[in-house]
Design an enzyme around this catalytic site. Sequence first.
Site, PDB file in Angstrom:
ATOM      1  N   LYS A 150       2.671   7.208   4.407  1.00 25.75           N
ATOM      2  CA  LYS A 150       1.910   5.959   4.382  1.00 25.75           C
ATOM      3  C   LYS A 150       1.367   5.599   5.765  1.00 25.75           C
ATOM      4  O   LYS A 150       1.018   4.446   6.017  1.00 25.75           O
ATOM      5  CB  LYS A 150       2.800   4.830   3.858  1.00 25.75           C
ATOM      6  CG  LYS A 150       3.422   5.134   2.494  1.00 25.75           C
ATOM      7  CD  LYS A 150       4.423   4.053   2.107  1.00 25.75           C
ATOM      8  CE  LYS A 150       5.237   4.451   0.892  1.00 25.75           C
ATOM      9  NZ  LYS A 150       6.225   3.430   0.516  1.00 25.75           N
ATOM     10  N   PRO A 162       0.832  -1.208   0.000  1.00 26.27           N
ATOM     11  CA  PRO A 162       0.000   0.000   0.000  1.00 26.27           C
ATOM     12  C   PRO A 162       0.868   1.261   0.000  1.00 26.27           C
ATOM     13  O   PRO A 162       1.851   1.339   0.718  1.00 26.27           O
ATOM     14  CB  PRO A 162      -0.797  -0.118   1.305  1.00 26.27           C
ATOM     15  CG  PRO A 162      -0.740  -1.562   1.662  1.00 26.27           C
ATOM     16  CD  PRO A 162       0.560  -2.072   1.152  1.00 26.27           C
ATOM     17  N   GLU A 163       0.489   2.214  -0.857  1.00 30.19           N
ATOM     18  CA  GLU A 163       1.218   3.471  -0.918  1.00 30.19           C
ATOM     19  C   GLU A 163       0.256   4.609  -0.618  1.00 30.19           C
ATOM     20  O   GLU A 163      -0.870   4.393  -0.166  1.00 30.19           O
ATOM     21  CB  GLU A 163       1.899   3.616  -2.284  1.00 30.19           C
ATOM     22  CG  GLU A 163       2.970   2.566  -2.514  1.00 30.19           C
ATOM     23  CD  GLU A 163       3.771   2.794  -3.775  1.00 30.19           C
ATOM     24  OE1 GLU A 163       3.743   3.914  -4.311  1.00 30.19           O
ATOM     25  OE2 GLU A 163       4.438   1.852  -4.231  1.00 30.19           O
TER      26      GLU A 163
END
EC number: 3.2.2.23
Length: 212
Positions: free
Chosen positions: A60, A2-3
């Site tokens: 993030k 996930p970014e």
Amino acid sequence: MPELPEVEAARRAIEDNCLGKKITRVIIADDTKVIDGISASDFQNSIIGKTIVSACRKGKNLWLELDSPPFPSFQFGMAGAIYIKGVAVTKYKRSAVKESEEWPSKYSKFFIELDDGLEVSFTDKRRFAKVRLLENPVSVRPISELGPDALLEPMTVDEFATSLAKKKMTIKPLLLDQGYISGIGNWIADEVLYQVSELLTLKRLRSSVSSM
């Protein structure tokens, strides 16, 4: 992994659906690899009855600001994801759990039910995420060490050029340095460099045409 886009999508989903609501039920996984620095029971007791005031993000990292500290903080790792039952939330493909699985998922590390019945879960299939309970998330690592957020605190072109001139390293590792700009991961860095390459190519073509 996930970014920034996935974490920002989770933040916005919480902002749109959860603010002003009281936490009435809490389930914290007994997983000391993910639940960092606090027992599951202490975590539960610290947030039950609290009201969600805002959803915050830097890079993030995501945290929930409650009506009083401490605040739940989420470092998504390689497969962290936010689910809100009945609400579509954009997430990294490899983070997704099947809708047909039990709710909350067996991968749930943090689960809350709100006073209107809405349910929220943070899942992590690979156990590289970190869920913490912090008095002030921005004052401690990793958030305290992050550079300006790529979306929320963008540099101007002049600021970026001046900053680059002071660096002695190749561009992609610099873009991936979270202490320089936070939130950029591998695929975003690749896209940025591709777009820059296209712009430079176009500029050269225009220069060639104008010189004919």
